[in-house]
Design an enzyme around this catalytic site. Structure first.
Site, PDB file in Angstrom:
ATOM      1  N   LEU A  97       3.050  -7.415  -4.466  1.00  0.00           N
ATOM      2  CA  LEU A  97       1.526  -7.543  -4.371  1.00  0.00           C
ATOM      3  C   LEU A  97       1.326  -6.477  -5.645  1.00  0.00           C
ATOM      4  O   LEU A  97       1.450  -5.350  -5.264  1.00  0.00           O
ATOM      5  CB  LEU A  97       0.732  -7.007  -3.099  1.00  0.00           C
ATOM      6  CG  LEU A  97       1.075  -7.906  -2.002  1.00  0.00           C
ATOM      7  CD1 LEU A  97       2.354  -7.971  -1.189  1.00  0.00           C
ATOM      8  CD2 LEU A  97      -0.168  -7.724  -0.962  1.00  0.00           C
ATOM      9  N   ILE A 158       5.531  -3.145   3.421  1.00  0.00           N
ATOM     10  CA  ILE A 158       6.227  -2.145   2.638  1.00  0.00           C
ATOM     11  C   ILE A 158       5.340  -1.430   1.586  1.00  0.00           C
ATOM     12  O   ILE A 158       4.793  -2.203   0.651  1.00  0.00           O
ATOM     13  CB  ILE A 158       7.493  -2.444   1.879  1.00  0.00           C
ATOM     14  CG1 ILE A 158       8.612  -3.107   3.040  1.00  0.00           C
ATOM     15  CG2 ILE A 158       8.164  -1.341   1.320  1.00  0.00           C
ATOM     16  CD1 ILE A 158       9.753  -3.831   2.362  1.00  0.00           C
ATOM     17  N   GLY A 188      -0.900  -1.796  -4.045  1.00  0.00           N
ATOM     18  CA  GLY A 188       0.112  -2.183  -4.715  1.00  0.00           C
ATOM     19  C   GLY A 188       1.443  -2.052  -3.698  1.00  0.00           C
ATOM     20  O   GLY A 188       1.790  -1.120  -3.330  1.00  0.00           O
ATOM     21  N   SER A 189       1.940  -3.178  -3.406  1.00  0.00           N
ATOM     22  CA  SER A 189       2.940  -2.983  -2.053  1.00  0.00           C
ATOM     23  C   SER A 189       3.936  -4.414  -2.450  1.00  0.00           C
ATOM     24  O   SER A 189       3.905  -5.157  -2.955  1.00  0.00           O
ATOM     25  CB  SER A 189       2.412  -2.733  -1.052  1.00  0.00           C
ATOM     26  OG  SER A 189       1.114  -3.427  -0.763  1.00  0.00           O
ATOM     27  N   ARG A 190       4.678  -4.462  -0.946  1.00  0.00           N
ATOM     28  CA  ARG A 190       5.447  -5.488  -0.742  1.00  0.00           C
ATOM     29  C   ARG A 190       5.568  -6.021   0.562  1.00  0.00           C
ATOM     30  O   ARG A 190       5.223  -5.218   1.562  1.00  0.00           O
ATOM     31  CB  ARG A 190       6.858  -4.776  -1.396  1.00  0.00           C
ATOM     32  CG  ARG A 190       7.963  -5.866  -0.957  1.00  0.00           C
ATOM     33  CD  ARG A 190       9.439  -5.073  -1.390  1.00  0.00           C
ATOM     34  NE  ARG A 190      10.603  -6.037  -1.112  1.00  0.00           N
ATOM     35  CZ  ARG A 190      11.694  -5.652  -1.362  1.00  0.00           C
ATOM     36  NH1 ARG A 190      11.905  -4.537  -2.180  1.00  0.00           N
ATOM     37  NH2 ARG A 190      12.661  -6.307  -0.970  1.00  0.00           N
TER      38      ARG A 190
END
Length: 225
Positions: A97, A158, A188-190
């Site tokens: 993301l 995450i 901002g991530s996963r």
């Protein structure tokens, strides 16, 4: 309809301080320019409606369907990666993301949450391999009875380089629906999803997915309610 998640309030308030200071100092032009910052921060927390119960491209959304848990770009789709996937045999989909994607997370698969485990950690770039096991995250394990057998899907929030907090709004023991909102990650991530190997992945690396709508995996055993 698009709403703004309640997590936006403190971040937007902080972002509005420079514009307020400029306005109090009589610098109206500067204040107007700086006012775009809190507006942009608020938009980061946008929460659009999604329709997981609509017919999917390759069949209805049912017990055989796994949906994308986040908006973003598929970084990896294939066998579970060593050091990333839980123990055992899994298929894995990892979604990155960016700061411009919707960050509301949704359950990829419905059922009963057996485990919800928060793990503190680092803030490495979310696209790095190491972020999956070194970064701050929450692991969620959902079980669902299908035709007398238990299916288990694992998914993971995450945080990334810019993210500093994972928000999880479900707990172990909860019954969740496929596509249900379960929390968010900031800036901002996963998200990783792990499904059993008897399912079939329907996305590839590089694909764009939409949380609660894009089908990322499916069992071919037929339609189940």
């Amino acid at each position: 309809m698009v709403t703004i998640d309640r997590e936006a309030a403190p971040a937007t308030a902080v972002a509005a301080v420079p514009a307020l200071v400029a306005a109090l100092a009589g610098r109206r032009g500067t204040a107007l320019v700086l006012a775009a910052v809190p507006a942009a921060v608020a938009l980061f927390f946008r929460d659009p409606d999604r329709t997981p119960d609509r017919p999917a491209a390759d069949g209805p959304v049912d017990a055989d369907t796994v949906l994308a848990p986040a908006d973003g770009k598929v970084m990896y789709a294939g066998p579970g990666q060593e050091g990333v996937a839980p123990e055992g045999e899994w298929l894995q989909v990892s979604i990155f993301l960016s700061a411009f994607d919707v960050h509301i997370n949704r359950a990829p698969y419905g059922g009963r949450l057996r485990e919800v485990t928060y793990r503190p950690g680092k803030w490495l770039a979310a696209y790095s391999h190491e972020s999956a096991h070194l970064n701050e995250r929450t692991d969620l394990v959902v079980d669902r009875e299908v035709d007398g057998a238990t299916r288990t899907v694992v998914f993971r929030q995450i945080v990334g380089l810019m993210a500093r907090r994972v928000v999880t709004r479900v707990a172990a023991g909860d019954e969740i629906a496929t596509g249900q909102r379960i929390g968010l990650m900031k800036f901002g991530s996963r998200m990783d999803v792990f499904v059993p190997t008897d399912a079939r992945l329907l996305v590839e690396a590089g694909a764009r997915v939409v949380a609660g709508e894009t089908v990322i995996a499916r069992w071919s055993g037929g339609s189940h309610a």
